[in-house]
Design a protein around this motif. Structure first.
Motif, PDB file in Angstrom:
ATOM      1  N   ILE A   1      29.036  33.056   4.528  1.00  0.00           N
ATOM      2  CA  ILE A   1      30.133  32.099   4.678  1.00  0.00           C
ATOM      3  C   ILE A   1      30.720  32.170   6.084  1.00  0.00           C
ATOM      4  CG2 ILE A   1      32.452  31.517   3.866  1.00  0.00           C
ATOM      5  CD1 ILE A   1      31.624  32.392   1.099  1.00  0.00           C
ATOM      6  N   PHE A   2      30.830  33.389   6.629  1.00  0.00           N
ATOM      7  CA  PHE A   2      31.344  33.528   7.999  1.00  0.00           C
ATOM      8  C   PHE A   2      30.405  32.848   8.995  1.00  0.00           C
ATOM      9  CE2 PHE A   2      31.501  35.862  12.040  1.00  0.00           C
ATOM     10  CZ  PHE A   2      32.848  35.717  12.344  1.00  0.00           C
ATOM     11  N   GLY A   3      29.078  33.042   8.833  1.00  0.00           N
ATOM     12  CA  GLY A   3      28.129  32.378   9.716  1.00  0.00           C
ATOM     13  C   GLY A   3      28.178  30.876   9.600  1.00  0.00           C
ATOM     14  N   TRP A   4      28.343  30.377   8.378  1.00  0.00           N
ATOM     15  CA  TRP A   4      28.462  28.936   8.154  1.00  0.00           C
ATOM     16  C   TRP A   4      29.702  28.391   8.854  1.00  0.00           C
ATOM     17  CZ3 TRP A   4      28.598  26.454   2.570  1.00  0.00           C
ATOM     18  CH2 TRP A   4      28.464  25.068   2.707  1.00  0.00           C
ATOM     19  N   TRP A   5      30.811  29.115   8.709  1.00  0.00           N
ATOM     20  CA  TRP A   5      32.081  28.678   9.299  1.00  0.00           C
ATOM     21  C   TRP A   5      31.998  28.644  10.821  1.00  0.00           C
ATOM     22  CZ3 TRP A   5      35.934  32.472  11.245  1.00  0.00           C
ATOM     23  CH2 TRP A   5      37.063  31.839  11.758  1.00  0.00           C
ATOM     24  N   ARG A   6      31.338  29.649  11.415  1.00  0.00           N
ATOM     25  CA  ARG A   6      31.283  29.732  12.873  1.00  0.00           C
ATOM     26  C   ARG A   6      30.267  28.767  13.489  1.00  0.00           C
ATOM     27  NH1 ARG A   6      35.491  31.320  15.173  1.00  0.00           N
ATOM     28  NH2 ARG A   6      34.230  31.784  17.029  1.00  0.00           N
ATOM     29  N   SER A   7      29.309  28.312  12.699  1.00  0.00           N
ATOM     30  CA  SER A   7      28.268  27.454  13.255  1.00  0.00           C
ATOM     31  C   SER A   7      28.468  25.977  12.938  1.00  0.00           C
ATOM     32  CB  SER A   7      26.899  27.885  12.711  1.00  0.00           C
ATOM     33  OG  SER A   7      26.839  27.693  11.311  1.00  0.00           O
ATOM     34  N   THR A   8      29.449  25.643  12.138  1.00  0.00           N
ATOM     35  CA  THR A   8      29.641  24.254  11.709  1.00  0.00           C
ATOM     36  C   THR A   8      31.094  23.855  11.911  1.00  0.00           C
ATOM     37  OG1 THR A   8      27.929  24.577  10.034  1.00  0.00           O
ATOM     38  CG2 THR A   8      29.326  22.623   9.810  1.00  0.00           C
ATOM     39  N   ARG A   9      31.290  22.638  12.405  1.00  0.00           N
ATOM     40  CA  ARG A   9      32.646  22.112  12.549  1.00  0.00           C
ATOM     41  C   ARG A   9      33.043  21.398  11.266  1.00  0.00           C
ATOM     42  NH1 ARG A   9      34.322  17.132  13.847  1.00  0.00           N
ATOM     43  NH2 ARG A   9      32.276  16.521  14.610  1.00  0.00           N
ATOM     44  N   PHE A  10      34.144  21.830  10.665  1.00  0.00           N
ATOM     45  CA  PHE A  10      34.662  21.216   9.452  1.00  0.00           C
ATOM     46  C   PHE A  10      35.797  20.257   9.826  1.00  0.00           C
ATOM     47  CE2 PHE A  10      32.771  25.157   8.050  1.00  0.00           C
ATOM     48  CZ  PHE A  10      32.129  24.796   6.880  1.00  0.00           C
ATOM     49  N   GLY A  11      35.646  18.974   9.519  1.00  0.00           N
ATOM     50  CA  GLY A  11      36.686  17.993   9.793  1.00  0.00           C
ATOM     51  C   GLY A  11      36.603  17.448  11.206  1.00  0.00           C
ATOM     52  N   PRO A  12      37.535  16.543  11.557  1.00  0.00           N
ATOM     53  CA  PRO A  12      37.500  15.924  12.894  1.00  0.00           C
ATOM     54  C   PRO A  12      37.943  16.902  13.976  1.00  0.00           C
ATOM     55  CG  PRO A  12      39.459  15.231  11.696  1.00  0.00           C
ATOM     56  CD  PRO A  12      38.642  16.030  10.727  1.00  0.00           C
ATOM     57  N   ILE A  13      37.599  16.558  15.214  1.00  0.00           N
ATOM     58  CA  ILE A  13      38.014  17.378  16.356  1.00  0.00           C
ATOM     59  C   ILE A  13      39.516  17.222  16.563  1.00  0.00           C
ATOM     60  CG2 ILE A  13      37.709  17.736  18.826  1.00  0.00           C
ATOM     61  CD1 ILE A  13      34.916  16.647  18.571  1.00  0.00           C
ATOM     62  N   LEU A  14      40.200  18.327  16.813  1.00  0.00           N
ATOM     63  CA  LEU A  14      41.638  18.286  17.034  1.00  0.00           C
ATOM     64  C   LEU A  14      41.940  17.552  18.333  1.00  0.00           C
ATOM     65  CD1 LEU A  14      42.601  21.935  16.009  1.00  0.00           C
ATOM     66  CD2 LEU A  14      42.752  19.850  14.634  1.00  0.00           C
ATOM     67  N   SER A  15      42.930  16.664  18.272  1.00  0.00           N
ATOM     68  CA  SER A  15      43.268  15.875  19.458  1.00  0.00           C
ATOM     69  C   SER A  15      43.806  16.723  20.593  1.00  0.00           C
ATOM     70  CB  SER A  15      44.302  14.799  19.090  1.00  0.00           C
ATOM     71  OG  SER A  15      45.478  15.406  18.555  1.00  0.00           O
ATOM     72  N   SER A  16      44.413  17.860  20.254  1.00  0.00           N
ATOM     73  CA  SER A  16      44.980  18.706  21.305  1.00  0.00           C
ATOM     74  C   SER A  16      43.896  19.349  22.155  1.00  0.00           C
ATOM     75  CB  SER A  16      45.849  19.801  20.669  1.00  0.00           C
ATOM     76  OG  SER A  16      45.072  20.588  19.779  1.00  0.00           O
ATOM     77  N   HIS A  17      42.664  19.365  21.630  1.00  0.00           N
ATOM     78  CA  HIS A  17      41.577  19.960  22.394  1.00  0.00           C
ATOM     79  C   HIS A  17      40.942  18.977  23.369  1.00  0.00           C
ATOM     80  CE1 HIS A  17      40.913  23.169  19.037  1.00  0.00           C
ATOM     81  NE2 HIS A  17      42.048  23.305  19.673  1.00  0.00           N
ATOM     82  N   ILE A  18      41.329  17.696  23.333  1.00  0.00           N
ATOM     83  CA  ILE A  18      40.757  16.687  24.228  1.00  0.00           C
ATOM     84  C   ILE A  18      41.647  16.578  25.460  1.00  0.00           C
ATOM     85  CG2 ILE A  18      40.049  14.284  24.440  1.00  0.00           C
ATOM     86  CD1 ILE A  18      39.738  14.188  21.446  1.00  0.00           C
ATOM     87  N   LEU A  19      41.134  16.982  26.587  1.00  0.00           N
ATOM     88  CA  LEU A  19      41.905  16.930  27.819  1.00  0.00           C
ATOM     89  C   LEU A  19      41.648  15.611  28.530  1.00  0.00           C
ATOM     90  CD1 LEU A  19      41.260  20.543  29.130  1.00  0.00           C
ATOM     91  CD2 LEU A  19      43.247  19.673  27.871  1.00  0.00           C
ATOM     92  N   PRO A  20      42.719  14.905  29.038  1.00  0.00           N
ATOM     93  CA  PRO A  20      42.506  13.631  29.742  1.00  0.00           C
ATOM     94  C   PRO A  20      41.748  13.843  31.046  1.00  0.00           C
ATOM     95  CG  PRO A  20      44.773  14.377  29.993  1.00  0.00           C
ATOM     96  CD  PRO A  20      44.136  15.306  29.001  1.00  0.00           C
TER      97      PRO A  20
END
Length: 411
Positions: A287-306
């Motif tokens: 489960i830890f490997g699955w969590w670290r290798s796969t993105r769950f849900g949309p990308i957080l907007s705060s991570h998108i830099l203009p």
């Protein structure tokens, strides 16, 4: 309709792979394959050579049945004299010290059943003058063969070709409800005394001896107690063999000799004691490997830099110089760029050819513009320039720069 990109399809397929392996791990709580270097024919094993079915039979037919995993010397101290201890095909046989403890317990009234392991059946009980040894070539030929079914003929012929392979013999017993049985053996019991319980031809396969006020039953093979034997109808003679040592009210099936007689280099984590913990650790890691290798849900907007443009870059550089309070570097860069654009180095001694057209467009005296350019170049070499002064100089230099372009004139 737009098709998903290749990267998205690969990410989606990878999620199914992780889920597939998770579904494989979950059923291991209920069923676990026979792996490792431990004994594959003990009372925990569900394989054909295991003895789990016979142990379940003992739990049903007796008042109590349990497995022992502590050393025999420790077990003997807690055994009662009305209990029966079973050593069914152990991975190793008791040591001289363990034999001394066992025989002392039997002499006081205990009951012992020991069946040889067909992979290494040879052992001896010196005080009782009884031993188990391999069948020689003549004895193997004279043993009456059992009429095997077609599905067992290939295995039987293969076993007969081995020097010490198992033979399916037609054995006779003293049990009234099972006078004749199929007995798989590659050894015999040698004892000048004692009652013969099972015989194959002229060889003794199971013998009962009295020692003190207790009983000992020695068998040349433990295959009668296997899961395959239980399926083929060997449950009755197997149980009668245990009863021959005395009333089988409470039975202890020893697993300590199996545990101490096999290597635990690999099999420790899949040992029945630690197996649930091992499975939980594997599921957690998966489960830890699955969590670290796969993105769950949309990308957080705060991570998108203009994305920054040249104007933003210029503003940031200006703010840094403003906070520093020294405009010399900006003035130096501007003067250098202006002199390069005017090609003043190519007109040394004839600067008027460049300055005169600029003065005419600005409607100023050429000597005045030349003096101003010298002054601006001198300021670039000073240690510090006030930002207000720097702003005025750059503003006037920008007017000269505009006038230097053909078609521009100051109205």
């Amino acid at each position: 309709m737009n098709q998903p990109s290749r990267k998205k399809r690969e990410r989606r397929n990878a999620g199914w792979v992780w889920l597939f392996f998770l579904c494989l791990l979950l059923p291991l709580h209920l069923w676990f394959p026979e792996l490792g270097t431990g004994a594959m024919d003990d009372s925990y094993s569900s394989s054909a050579s295991g003895k789990k079915a016979f142990y379940l039979l003992l739990e049903t037919e007796t008042f109590g049945a349990e497995r022992n995993r502590v050393p025999l010397n420790v077990l003997i101290q807690s055994l009662d004299y009305d209990e029966t201890l079973c050593l069914l095909g152990p991975a190793r046989y008791p040591s001289p010290l363990e034999w001394a403890s066992l025989l002392a317990w039997v002499e006081e009234g205990g009951r012992l059943v020991i069946a040889a392991n067909h992979e290494h059946p040879e052992f001896e009980i010196v005080p009782l003058d009884i031993r188990v040894s391999y069948l020689d070539e003549t004895e193997r030929e004279n043993i009456p063969r059992a009429k095997s079914e077609k599905m067992n003929e290939a295995r039987l012929s293969f076993s007969q070709n081995e020097v010490h392979g198992l033979l399916e013999s037609q054995a006779t017993t003293v049990f009234s409800d099972a006078p004749s049985i199929i007995w798989e053996t590659n050894a015999q019991v040698e004892s000048p005394t004692g009652e013969t319980l099972i015989s194959a031809g002229e060889t003794k396969q199971a013998v009962k001896l009295r020692h003190g006020i207790g009983e000992i039953v020695v068998a040349a093979s433990s295959e009668l107690f296997s899961n395959q034997s239980m399926v083929d109808g060997g449950s009755v003679p197997a149980y009668r063999l245990i009863e021959a040592a005395g009333a089988a009210d409470y039975v202890v099936v020893d697993e300590a000799l199996n545990a101490s007689g096999t290597s635990k280099v690999v099999a420790l984590l899949i040992d029945p004691t630690f197996r649930p913990l091992t499975i939980q650790l594997l599921i957690t890691l998966l489960i830890f490997g699955w969590w670290r290798s796969t993105r769950f849900g949309p990308i957080l907007s705060s991570h998108i830099l203009p994305r920054h443009n040249i104007v933003s870059h210029t503003d940031n550089v200006g703010n840094l110089h403003y906070k520093k309070g020294n405009g010399r570097f900006l003035l130096y860069a501007y003067v250098k760029q202006l002199f390069t654009q005017l090609h003043l180095r190519n007109f040394r001694g004839e600067e008027h050819r460049v300055i005169d057209p600029i003065a005419r467009r600005m409607k100023k005296d050429p000597q005045q513009i030349k003096s101003f350019l010298k002054q601006a170049a001198k300021h670039t070499k000073s240690e510090k320039i006030d930002r207000h002064q720097m702003g005025d100089l750059i503003r006037q230099l920008s007017e000269i720069r505009q006038a230097a372009q053909p078609g521009h004139s100051k109205d």
